[in-house]
Design a protein around this motif. Structure first.
Motif, PDB file in Angstrom:
ATOM      1  N   ALA A  61       0.968  -1.094  -0.046  1.00 23.33           N
ATOM      2  CA  ALA A  61       0.015   0.019   0.026  1.00 23.33           C
ATOM      3  C   ALA A  61       0.862   1.360   0.007  1.00 23.33           C
ATOM      4  CB  ALA A  61      -0.656  -0.066   1.384  1.00 23.33           C
ATOM      5  N   THR A  62       1.971   1.120   0.592  1.00 22.56           N
ATOM      6  CA  THR A  62       2.940   2.268   0.745  1.00 22.56           C
ATOM      7  C   THR A  62       3.601   2.671  -0.371  1.00 22.56           C
ATOM      8  OG1 THR A  62       3.254   1.721   3.056  1.00 22.56           O
ATOM      9  CG2 THR A  62       4.815   3.483   2.351  1.00 22.56           C
ATOM     10  N   ALA A  63       4.031   1.550  -1.047  1.00 22.96           N
ATOM     11  CA  ALA A  63       4.722   1.552  -2.359  1.00 22.96           C
ATOM     12  C   ALA A  63       4.130   2.128  -3.523  1.00 22.96           C
ATOM     13  CB  ALA A  63       5.542   0.258  -2.678  1.00 22.96           C
ATOM     14  N   SER A  64       2.712   1.891  -3.424  1.00 18.73           N
ATOM     15  CA  SER A  64       1.818   2.159  -4.589  1.00 18.73           C
ATOM     16  C   SER A  64       1.045   3.515  -4.534  1.00 18.73           C
ATOM     17  CB  SER A  64       0.695   1.123  -4.705  1.00 18.73           C
ATOM     18  OG  SER A  64      -0.294   1.165  -3.567  1.00 18.73           O
ATOM     19  N   ASP A  65       1.534   4.302  -3.458  1.00 19.07           N
ATOM     20  CA  ASP A  65       1.160   5.551  -3.375  1.00 19.07           C
ATOM     21  C   ASP A  65       2.099   6.625  -3.066  1.00 19.07           C
ATOM     22  OD1 ASP A  65       0.106   8.162  -2.264  1.00 19.07           O
ATOM     23  OD2 ASP A  65      -1.269   7.092  -0.918  1.00 19.07           O
ATOM     24  N   PRO A  66       2.363   7.297  -4.180  1.00 18.87           N
ATOM     25  CA  PRO A  66       3.746   8.226  -4.182  1.00 18.87           C
ATOM     26  C   PRO A  66       3.681   9.379  -3.120  1.00 18.87           C
ATOM     27  CG  PRO A  66       2.601   8.205  -6.505  1.00 18.87           C
ATOM     28  CD  PRO A  66       1.882   7.538  -5.493  1.00 18.87           C
ATOM     29  N   ALA A  67       2.567   9.773  -2.730  1.00 18.66           N
ATOM     30  CA  ALA A  67       2.837  10.884  -1.485  1.00 18.66           C
ATOM     31  C   ALA A  67       3.021   9.935   0.031  1.00 18.66           C
ATOM     32  CB  ALA A  67       1.652  11.490  -1.426  1.00 18.66           C
ATOM     33  N   ARG A  68       2.453   8.745  -0.001  1.00 20.30           N
ATOM     34  CA  ARG A  68       2.595   8.107   1.365  1.00 20.30           C
ATOM     35  C   ARG A  68       4.325   7.614   1.206  1.00 20.30           C
ATOM     36  NH1 ARG A  68      -1.525   3.183   3.056  1.00 20.30           N
ATOM     37  NH2 ARG A  68      -0.122   2.370   4.607  1.00 20.30           N
ATOM     38  N   ALA A  70       6.770   8.832  -0.115  1.00 24.88           N
ATOM     39  CA  ALA A  70       7.538   9.925   0.078  1.00 24.88           C
ATOM     40  C   ALA A  70       7.512  10.363   1.583  1.00 24.88           C
ATOM     41  CB  ALA A  70       7.340  11.297  -0.798  1.00 24.88           C
ATOM     42  N   ALA A  71       6.357  10.474   2.073  1.00 29.02           N
ATOM     43  CA  ALA A  71       6.509  10.750   3.610  1.00 29.02           C
ATOM     44  C   ALA A  71       7.099   9.687   4.370  1.00 29.02           C
ATOM     45  CB  ALA A  71       5.008  10.846   4.191  1.00 29.02           C
ATOM     46  N   PHE A  72       6.740   8.392   4.084  1.00 29.17           N
ATOM     47  CA  PHE A  72       7.662   7.298   4.802  1.00 29.17           C
ATOM     48  C   PHE A  72       9.105   7.483   4.807  1.00 29.17           C
ATOM     49  CE2 PHE A  72       8.830   2.698   4.392  1.00 29.17           C
ATOM     50  CZ  PHE A  72       8.783   2.398   5.936  1.00 29.17           C
ATOM     51  N   LYS A  73       9.563   7.739   3.475  1.00 32.85           N
ATOM     52  CA  LYS A  73      10.939   7.796   3.308  1.00 32.85           C
ATOM     53  C   LYS A  73      11.699   9.031   3.963  1.00 32.85           C
ATOM     54  CE  LYS A  73      11.699   5.964  -1.333  1.00 32.85           C
ATOM     55  NZ  LYS A  73      11.842   6.145  -2.633  1.00 32.85           N
ATOM     56  N   LYS A  74      10.921  10.030   4.016  1.00 41.84           N
ATOM     57  CA  LYS A  74      11.255  11.296   4.923  1.00 41.84           C
ATOM     58  C   LYS A  74      11.575  10.773   6.487  1.00 41.84           C
ATOM     59  CE  LYS A  74      10.622  15.964   6.216  1.00 41.84           C
ATOM     60  NZ  LYS A  74      10.793  15.864   7.232  1.00 41.84           N
ATOM     61  N   ASN A  75      10.208  10.138   6.830  1.00 42.53           N
ATOM     62  CA  ASN A  75      10.395   9.897   8.200  1.00 42.53           C
ATOM     63  C   ASN A  75      11.431   8.777   8.502  1.00 42.53           C
ATOM     64  OD1 ASN A  75       8.210  10.990   9.763  1.00 42.53           O
ATOM     65  ND2 ASN A  75       6.766   9.672   8.685  1.00 42.53           N
ATOM     66  N   LEU A  76      11.838   8.035   7.675  1.00 40.46           N
ATOM     67  CA  LEU A  76      13.096   7.383   7.828  1.00 40.46           C
ATOM     68  C   LEU A  76      14.346   8.043   7.715  1.00 40.46           C
ATOM     69  CD1 LEU A  76      12.204   3.885   5.728  1.00 40.46           C
ATOM     70  CD2 LEU A  76      12.338   4.163   8.420  1.00 40.46           C
ATOM     71  N   VAL A  77      14.463   8.917   6.910  1.00 37.96           N
ATOM     72  CA  VAL A  77      15.619   9.737   6.914  1.00 37.96           C
ATOM     73  C   VAL A  77      15.856  10.415   7.941  1.00 37.96           C
ATOM     74  CG1 VAL A  77      16.682  11.544   5.865  1.00 37.96           C
ATOM     75  CG2 VAL A  77      15.799   9.719   4.287  1.00 37.96           C
ATOM     76  N   ASP A  78      14.857  11.123   8.473  1.00 37.24           N
ATOM     77  CA  ASP A  78      14.746  11.846   9.666  1.00 37.24           C
ATOM     78  C   ASP A  78      15.419  11.114  11.028  1.00 37.24           C
ATOM     79  OD1 ASP A  78      14.326  14.304   8.603  1.00 37.24           O
ATOM     80  OD2 ASP A  78      12.253  14.290   9.008  1.00 37.24           O
ATOM     81  N   GLN A  79      14.529   9.881  11.144  1.00 38.68           N
ATOM     82  CA  GLN A  79      14.851   9.093  12.210  1.00 38.68           C
ATOM     83  C   GLN A  79      16.126   8.464  12.329  1.00 38.68           C
ATOM     84  OE1 GLN A  79      13.123   4.928  12.095  1.00 38.68           O
ATOM     85  NE2 GLN A  79      12.399   5.411  13.860  1.00 38.68           N
TER      86      GLN A  79
END
Ligand code: HEM
Length: 148
Positions: A61-68, A70-79
């Motif tokens: 579900a995450t991989a098929s929704d570009p906005a989701r 991008a938000a997931f990757k940003k959270n991982l980078v910040d974390q």
């Protein structure tokens, strides 16, 4: 006069000596190569997870929704950036809340760690930095795994 000159000289020497020592002690964030390097690793890490037959269903579900995605990757980078002593601030959910109800198993967790290691290896991250990063993320396991 002479005494105050000696004290001033000592103060200067002490400042130079301590700043030299501190300058040599890099944070994990710096050693990893800062935000650009962490972003590259996270991109690869997420690709690995989304194509890993063992866990890709959980990321569909995450991989098929570009906005989701991008938000997931940003959270991982910040974390990762924050955990490594960098200047970022993680603003996502705590790990227990983020993974609640997903039924994540120990095998899922281990698969994801393997996918992270593969991403770190692809970018030739040094063993000591890899170990340090895994040492920071590893203890999150008890908040993430629901089915040991
Ligand atoms: C040390 C291990 C892990 C770390 C550091 C981690 C980190 C994160 C972070 C930072 C988020 C975003 C939270 C938010 O949206 O506020 C997240 C969400 C998520 N995690 Fe994990 N996670 C780990 C393990 C796992 C495992 C083992 C799985 C499944 C196999 C998993 C699946 C997911 C999914 C599906 C989401 C939701 C993504 C979305 O928002 O669409 N995670 N994780």
């Amino acid at each position: 006069m002479r005494k105050s000159l000696t004290i001033s000289l000592c103060a200067v020497l002490l400042t130079v000596a301590t700043s030299t020592v501190w300058a040599k002690k890099k944070t994990l964030y710096q050693s990893l190569g800062g935000t650009p390097a962490i972003t590259a690793v996270v991109d690869q890490f997420v690709t690995n997870c989304a194509t890993d037959n063992r866990i890709k269903a959980q990321f569909a579900a995450t991989a098929s929704d570009p906005a989701r995605l991008a938000a997931f990757k940003k959270n991982l980078v910040d974390q990762i950036c924050e955990a490594a002593g960098g200047p970022c601030k993680y603003t996502g959910k705590d790990m227990k809340t983020a993974h609640a109800g997903m039924g994540i198993t120990t095998a899922d967790f281990n698969a994801l760690v393997e996918d992270l290691v593969a991403a770190l290896d692809k970018f030739k991250v040094k063993k000591k930095d890899k170990d340090a990063l895994l040492g920071v993320l590893g203890p999150m396991k008890s908040d993430i795994v629901e089915k040991p």
